[in-house]
Scaffold this active site. Structure first.
Site, PDB file in Angstrom:
ATOM      1  N   ARG A  77      25.320  38.659 -13.363  1.00  0.00           N
ATOM      2  CA  ARG A  77      24.905  37.536 -14.208  1.00  0.00           C
ATOM      3  C   ARG A  77      24.757  38.073 -15.628  1.00  0.00           C
ATOM      4  O   ARG A  77      24.087  39.069 -15.862  1.00  0.00           O
ATOM      5  CB  ARG A  77      23.573  36.982 -13.702  1.00  0.00           C
ATOM      6  N   GLU A  85      26.772  24.218 -16.280  1.00  0.00           N
ATOM      7  CA  GLU A  85      27.159  24.353 -14.882  1.00  0.00           C
ATOM      8  C   GLU A  85      28.476  23.640 -14.591  1.00  0.00           C
ATOM      9  O   GLU A  85      28.794  22.613 -15.201  1.00  0.00           O
ATOM     10  CB  GLU A  85      26.072  23.768 -13.973  1.00  0.00           C
ATOM     11  N   ARG A 144      21.721  39.424  -8.139  1.00  0.00           N
ATOM     12  CA  ARG A 144      22.860  39.692  -9.017  1.00  0.00           C
ATOM     13  C   ARG A 144      22.444  40.691 -10.087  1.00  0.00           C
ATOM     14  O   ARG A 144      21.317  40.627 -10.604  1.00  0.00           O
ATOM     15  CB  ARG A 144      23.341  38.398  -9.688  1.00  0.00           C
TER      16      ARG A 144
END
Length: 326
Positions: A77, A85, A144
């Site tokens: 990330r 999104e 992540r």
């Protein structure tokens, strides 16, 4: 206690202390970074350790998958940024000044796709440098890695903000003041997604779902998504046909055609359709002509089931959108 026993205790204590000193994820410590590769210290975007990795997949504008030199794979990330999104709904309130209504959400979704395509064009299959921030943990709650990406000597995270593909994600990362400054400038100039603030950055009334465009006359005359046999081995039997249904010639130079997965083809310069003319866009390779264009993809693009064809003009405005199902 004997001298031998004392030495043993010292060795064990030293080993425990050293084992607890590393805050870098275990997969990262196995990457064997090249000698002298320490990232760009002047940018303040590294703890002093950096790794060369290969980007293997673009999840969206701010999330990627990559592979270390030893074959270990990770999801990352990007630190300090948040692109709109594409896989879930957007909350316009997260983007300062964007209307908290359907138009704002639609505009942000469009820019989410653009951010994904920007990431794909810049990073896909590229070797890049990743590094961490001393003010942030190595991973987020989804496990992540939280990283900066540098490509060709430039901070990709920073470019996302500067070019209006992302807002600054508020946290304690070291470069936040620099990023906020770039965000402020992008907002003032209405760059990228910040054009959504006054409605000029969305798809507007030109978006259609029936395969036609009232503003340009461009239509989708045919969709042949299911090639004979294996689609990936018969790419030129997968194609779509575009038709100029308007009364005037239509210059489509620089226009793009994309699917739901953000695979994007850009029409070559000098491409024009006379009134009533058609052009077939084949997925595979070949020689372009007035009536035939070739994507040059190494794999099938169009789903045999449900998919959406989106055509944008050279200004990146949506002029045609066609949903189809198998």
């Amino acid at each position: 206690m004997s001298l031998k026993s004392s030495l043993l205790v010292v060795c064990l204590v030293s080993a425990v202390v050293l084992a607890g000193c590393s805050s870098v994820p275990s997969s990262t410590t196995q990457t064997n970074a090249p000698a002298g590769e320490t990232g760009d210290q002047s940018a303040g975007e590294t703890t002093g350790e950096a790794w060369t990795v290969t980007i293997t997949r673009i999840v969206d504008g701010d999330t990627v998958e990559f592979e270390y030199r030893n074959g270990t794979q990770e999801t990352a990330r990007l630190l300090g940024v948040d692109t709109p999104e594409v896989h879930t709904a957007n909350d316009p309130e997260e983007f300062e000044g964007v209307p908290n209504d359907e138009s704002g959400a639609t505009c942000l979704r469009d820019w989410g796709h653009k951010a994904s395509e920007f990431a794909r064009s810049e990073l896909a299959d590229e070797q890049v440098t990743i590094s961490f921030d001393p003010n942030e943990g190595p991973r987020d709650r989804y496990d992540r890695l939280l990283v900066y990406i540098r490509d060709d000597g430039k901070s990709f995270n920073y470019q996302l903000v500067k070019q209006g593909y992302a807002r600054v994600y508020d946290s304690k990362f070291e470069q936040r003041e620099r990023f906020y400054s770039a965000e402020s400038e992008a907002q003032q100039e209405k760059v990228g997604l910040w054009a959504c603030r006054d409605g000029s950055g969305g798809s507007g009334s030109s978006q259609t779902t029936d395969g036609s465009s009232g503003t340009t006359g461009l239509t989708i005359a045919q969709i042949h998504a299911d090639a004979e046999g294996n689609d990936h081995e018969n790419l030129n039997d997968e194609y779509i046909v575009l038709r100029n249904s308007g009364n005037d010639a239509l210059d489509i130079s620089g226009w793009t055609v994309s699917d739901e997965a953000d695979h994007t083809y850009r029409v070559p310069s000098g491409t024009s359709l006379e009134s009533g003319a058609r052009v077939t866009l084949y997925t595979g390779s070949g020689s372009d002509s007035e009536s035939e264009l070739y994507w040059g993809s190494d794999g099938a693009v169009w789903n045999n089931g449900d998919d959406t064809i989106t055509v944008r003009n050279a200004s990146d405005d949506v002029v045609l959108r066609k949903e189809y199902s198998g």
